[in-house]
Design a protein around this motif. Structure first.
Motif, PDB file in Angstrom:
ATOM      1  N   ASP A  11      27.998  12.437  23.942  1.00  0.00           N
ATOM      2  CA  ASP A  11      27.427  13.636  24.557  1.00  0.00           C
ATOM      3  C   ASP A  11      28.549  14.353  25.294  1.00  0.00           C
ATOM      4  O   ASP A  11      29.196  13.776  26.181  1.00  0.00           O
ATOM      5  N   ILE A  12      28.792  15.590  24.901  1.00  0.00           N
ATOM      6  CA  ILE A  12      29.865  16.386  25.485  1.00  0.00           C
ATOM      7  C   ILE A  12      29.263  17.383  26.461  1.00  0.00           C
ATOM      8  O   ILE A  12      28.343  18.131  26.112  1.00  0.00           O
ATOM      9  N   HIS A  13      29.771  17.376  27.694  1.00  0.00           N
ATOM     10  CA  HIS A  13      29.326  18.387  28.652  1.00  0.00           C
ATOM     11  C   HIS A  13      30.302  19.563  28.613  1.00  0.00           C
ATOM     12  O   HIS A  13      31.506  19.396  28.793  1.00  0.00           O
ATOM     13  N   VAL A  14      29.764  20.746  28.337  1.00  0.00           N
ATOM     14  CA  VAL A  14      30.576  21.953  28.223  1.00  0.00           C
ATOM     15  C   VAL A  14      30.248  22.892  29.379  1.00  0.00           C
ATOM     16  O   VAL A  14      29.090  23.248  29.594  1.00  0.00           O
ATOM     17  N   THR A  15      31.275  23.259  30.144  1.00  0.00           N
ATOM     18  CA  THR A  15      31.107  24.201  31.248  1.00  0.00           C
ATOM     19  C   THR A  15      31.687  25.542  30.832  1.00  0.00           C
ATOM     20  O   THR A  15      32.837  25.625  30.390  1.00  0.00           O
ATOM     21  N   LEU A  16      30.881  26.596  30.975  1.00  0.00           N
ATOM     22  CA  LEU A  16      31.251  27.929  30.515  1.00  0.00           C
ATOM     23  C   LEU A  16      31.312  28.915  31.677  1.00  0.00           C
ATOM     24  O   LEU A  16      30.678  28.725  32.714  1.00  0.00           O
ATOM     25  N   ALA A  17      32.090  29.969  31.465  1.00  0.00           N
ATOM     26  CA  ALA A  17      32.195  31.035  32.461  1.00  0.00           C
ATOM     27  C   ALA A  17      32.460  32.348  31.744  1.00  0.00           C
ATOM     28  O   ALA A  17      32.918  32.363  30.590  1.00  0.00           O
ATOM     29  N   GLU A  18      32.178  33.453  32.412  1.00  0.00           N
ATOM     30  CA  GLU A  18      32.489  34.764  31.861  1.00  0.00           C
ATOM     31  C   GLU A  18      34.011  34.896  31.746  1.00  0.00           C
ATOM     32  O   GLU A  18      34.744  34.519  32.660  1.00  0.00           O
ATOM     33  N   SER A  19      34.477  35.416  30.632  1.00  0.00           N
ATOM     34  CA  SER A  19      35.910  35.421  30.344  1.00  0.00           C
ATOM     35  C   SER A  19      36.720  36.324  31.271  1.00  0.00           C
ATOM     36  O   SER A  19      37.766  35.915  31.796  1.00  0.00           O
ATOM     37  N   ALA A  20      36.267  37.563  31.474  1.00  0.00           N
ATOM     38  CA  ALA A  20      37.055  38.514  32.260  1.00  0.00           C
ATOM     39  C   ALA A  20      37.299  38.047  33.697  1.00  0.00           C
ATOM     40  O   ALA A  20      38.438  38.109  34.182  1.00  0.00           O
ATOM     41  N   PRO A  21      36.274  37.560  34.425  1.00  0.00           N
ATOM     42  CA  PRO A  21      36.529  37.091  35.797  1.00  0.00           C
ATOM     43  C   PRO A  21      37.509  35.925  35.858  1.00  0.00           C
ATOM     44  O   PRO A  21      38.301  35.839  36.804  1.00  0.00           O
ATOM     45  N   VAL A  22      37.451  35.035  34.858  1.00  0.00           N
ATOM     46  CA  VAL A  22      38.392  33.907  34.840  1.00  0.00           C
ATOM     47  C   VAL A  22      39.810  34.410  34.623  1.00  0.00           C
ATOM     48  O   VAL A  22      40.762  33.957  35.285  1.00  0.00           O
ATOM     49  N   LYS A  23      39.971  35.365  33.708  1.00  0.00           N
ATOM     50  CA  LYS A  23      41.300  35.943  33.475  1.00  0.00           C
ATOM     51  C   LYS A  23      41.829  36.627  34.737  1.00  0.00           C
ATOM     52  O   LYS A  23      43.014  36.533  35.053  1.00  0.00           O
ATOM     53  N   ASN A  24      40.947  37.327  35.454  1.00  0.00           N
ATOM     54  CA  ASN A  24      41.362  37.991  36.691  1.00  0.00           C
ATOM     55  C   ASN A  24      41.793  36.981  37.742  1.00  0.00           C
ATOM     56  O   ASN A  24      42.758  37.198  38.486  1.00  0.00           O
ATOM     57  N   LEU A  25      41.054  35.874  37.833  1.00  0.00           N
ATOM     58  CA  LEU A  25      41.401  34.821  38.791  1.00  0.00           C
ATOM     59  C   LEU A  25      42.766  34.226  38.465  1.00  0.00           C
ATOM     60  O   LEU A  25      43.609  34.032  39.357  1.00  0.00           O
ATOM     61  N   ILE A  26      42.992  33.935  37.193  1.00  0.00           N
ATOM     62  CA  ILE A  26      44.284  33.378  36.772  1.00  0.00           C
ATOM     63  C   ILE A  26      45.410  34.366  37.062  1.00  0.00           C
ATOM     64  O   ILE A  26      46.474  33.986  37.575  1.00  0.00           O
ATOM     65  N   GLU A  27      45.180  35.643  36.751  1.00  0.00           N
ATOM     66  CA  GLU A  27      46.216  36.648  36.975  1.00  0.00           C
ATOM     67  C   GLU A  27      46.523  36.816  38.467  1.00  0.00           C
ATOM     68  O   GLU A  27      47.685  37.014  38.848  1.00  0.00           O
ATOM     69  N   ALA A  28      45.504  36.709  39.310  1.00  0.00           N
ATOM     70  CA  ALA A  28      45.725  36.824  40.756  1.00  0.00           C
ATOM     71  C   ALA A  28      46.628  35.698  41.247  1.00  0.00           C
ATOM     72  O   ALA A  28      47.512  35.910  42.088  1.00  0.00           O
ATOM     73  N   VAL A  29      46.429  34.492  40.718  1.00  0.00           N
ATOM     74  CA  VAL A  29      47.273  33.350  41.101  1.00  0.00           C
ATOM     75  C   VAL A  29      48.677  33.522  40.541  1.00  0.00           C
ATOM     76  O   VAL A  29      49.674  33.271  41.227  1.00  0.00           O
ATOM     77  N   GLN A  30      48.780  33.949  39.302  1.00  0.00           N
ATOM     78  CA  GLN A  30      50.100  34.148  38.687  1.00  0.00           C
ATOM     79  C   GLN A  30      50.873  35.259  39.390  1.00  0.00           C
ATOM     80  O   GLN A  30      52.101  35.186  39.515  1.00  0.00           O
ATOM     81  N   SER A  31      50.171  36.281  39.858  1.00  0.00           N
ATOM     82  CA  SER A  31      50.823  37.366  40.587  1.00  0.00           C
ATOM     83  C   SER A  31      51.336  36.900  41.945  1.00  0.00           C
ATOM     84  O   SER A  31      52.182  37.562  42.549  1.00  0.00           O
ATOM     85  N   ALA A  32      50.823  35.755  42.401  1.00  0.00           N
ATOM     86  CA  ALA A  32      51.322  35.138  43.632  1.00  0.00           C
ATOM     87  C   ALA A  32      52.482  34.191  43.337  1.00  0.00           C
ATOM     88  O   ALA A  32      52.831  33.355  44.164  1.00  0.00           O
ATOM     89  N   HIS A  33      53.055  34.330  42.125  1.00  0.00           N
ATOM     90  CA  HIS A  33      54.245  33.558  41.695  1.00  0.00           C
ATOM     91  C   HIS A  33      53.947  32.064  41.578  1.00  0.00           C
ATOM     92  O   HIS A  33      54.741  31.218  41.982  1.00  0.00           O
ATOM     93  N   LEU A  34      52.774  31.753  41.010  1.00  0.00           N
ATOM     94  CA  LEU A  34      52.377  30.366  40.802  1.00  0.00           C
ATOM     95  C   LEU A  34      51.882  30.190  39.374  1.00  0.00           C
ATOM     96  O   LEU A  34      51.242  31.074  38.813  1.00  0.00           O
TER      97      LEU A  34
END
Length: 426
Positions: A157-180
């Motif tokens: 049994d595989i548990h799959v956690t999903l999220a809206e794509s655009a907000p996740v991309k924005n979150l990642i970009e915000a962290v990357q823009s902080a040089h991380l």
């Protein structure tokens, strides 16, 4: 004498609507975890768990990480980040393969997990996690490790956690823009579970409710797996806004009232006790609060009434989510309450009465170096991110490219499979 040598270090950032927090945790050669640095600052550019202003959010993240680095006396280049918003949801995918009665080997497990990757259906969303929850042997549930056992059919049994794509991309970009660099994005309920739930609780069945500033996540865990997840776009800030509106005061004044004098439990003396609207360092030159006396005080009973009214609305939404996931009535169990909103005085007692189930507060485990202000429900997700990173759970998307024919459950077959699992655990 020098202490145990540090072998690994993990950085974590939790971007909330109220605050951005950062932590650096290390694991020593004895396997013990210790916190090297843990800090937070006010969030900017975030609303309901979504990035709304990139530059402001990145600045908040960078400042929080720099403060943690200064406390830890070390620097980090990558972090694990928590995701509380982005419309989190989850589902279970079940896959089975024929074994023919022989002994199950490691290759069989790897083949099964690789084949299970084809059964993830994101439906246009981003997959945050795809983790094997438990295995089945000839339909029998709850097998933690099938290696060495005999069976006609091996399933997972595989548990799959999903999220809206655009907000996740924005979150990642915000962290990357902080040089991380981003090591991974972890759903808040999973991170909080690592901090607040014991292995036994996750096996027997428990609900975890994380009340953030503007998002509340409700998750159900059983059989060692996350069975369901619902995200509610309401949080503790809604109580603050209700206080500001009811008494005609500023949000910062309402937040102070809630944190210092607010309560979810009324007492007989509430009608007689008067609460100052202004803080001790504020100048009393503004208008009086609505219903206040000449000294700008309100009765505690009025404050408690507004808090409990708004909290009752949130509790109703939580109850609906629990019922949808089958965690209610005779099938219910213990509920663990965490997140910054869980720090409201009397909230556990309020929800215990409203939901008719045992409720207790969940906070990070005792960790060496964890400052007292961060050993609270509001920082459970932050600590859980580091503990999740240290555990490094298997994600089937990283399993090698071997193949074995499988049986896929769909339609009524999948519904029946989930029903059987739920009936066994609840």
């Amino acid at each position: 004498m020098a202490g145990p040598r540090i072998v690994r270090a993990f950085g974590a950032v939790n971007v909330g609507s109220f605050r951005v927090s950062a932590m650096i945790m290390a694991e020593d050669e004895n396997g013990q975890m210790q916190v090297l640095g843990s800090t937070h600052r006010k969030a900017e550019g975030v609303k309901r768990g979504y990035i709304t202003e990139m530059a402001a959010a990145s600045h908040s993240i960078r400042q929080a990480v720099e403060k943690a680095e200064a406390t830890a006396n070390t620097s980090i280049s990558s972090v694990w980040i928590g995701c509380a918003g982005a419309g989190l949801s989850s589902k279970i995918a079940s896959v089975e393969t024929a074994i023919g009665g022989r002994r199950i080997e490691e290759d069989d497990i790897e083949h099964l997990l690789f084949a299970a990757r084809d059964h993830i259906q994101p439906d246009g969303r981003t997959v945050l996690h795809a983790q094997p929850a438990h295995y089945t042997l000839d339909g029998a549930h709850g097998i933690a490790n099938p290696k060495g056992l005999h069976a006609e059919a091996l399933g997972v049994d595989i548990h799959v956690t999903l999220a809206e794509s655009a907000p996740v991309k924005n979150l990642i970009e915000a962290v990357q823009s902080a040089h991380l660099d981003v090591e991974g994005v972890v759903a808040s309920p999973l991170a909080s579970a690592y901090a607040c739930l014991t292995t036994e609780q996750r096996d027997l069945g428990v609900a975890l409710v994380e009340i953030g500033a503007e998002v509340t996540n409700v998750s159900v865990h059983a059989g060692g797996m996350l069975l369901g997840l619902k995200s509610i776009p309401t949080g503790s800030n809604d109580i603050t806004d209700a206080l500001a509106s009811s008494f005609g005061i500023r949000r910062d004044q309402a937040e102070r009232l809630k944190c210092v004098s607010g309560s979810a439990i009324s007492t007989p003396s509430d009608h007689r006790e008067m609460i100052a609207v202004l803080g001790p360092d504020e100048i009393a030159d503004g208008p009086l609060a609505r219903g206040a006396d000449e000294q700008n005080r309100i009765a505690r009973a009025e404050l408690v009434a507004v808090v409990t009214q708004r909290l009752a609305q949130l509790t109703d939404e939580i109850n609906k989510a629990l019922k949808e996931m089958g965690f209610a009535g005779a099938k219910g169990g213990q509920l663990i309450l965490t997140g910054g909103g869980a720090e409201l005085h009397g909230i556990a007692e309020f929800m215990q009465r409203a939901l008719s189930m045992p409720v207790r507060l969940g906070k990070p485990p005792k960790l060496a170096g964890l400052p007292d202000p961060h050993a609270t429900p509001g920082f459970a997700t932050l600590a859980g991110l580091c503990l999740y990173a240290a555990d490094d759970p298997v994600d089937i998307r990283s399993v090698g490219p071997t193949y074995q024919p499988t049986r896929r459950y769909s339609g009524f077959g999948l519904v029946n499979r989930i029903f059987q699992a739920g009936r066994e655990y609840f």
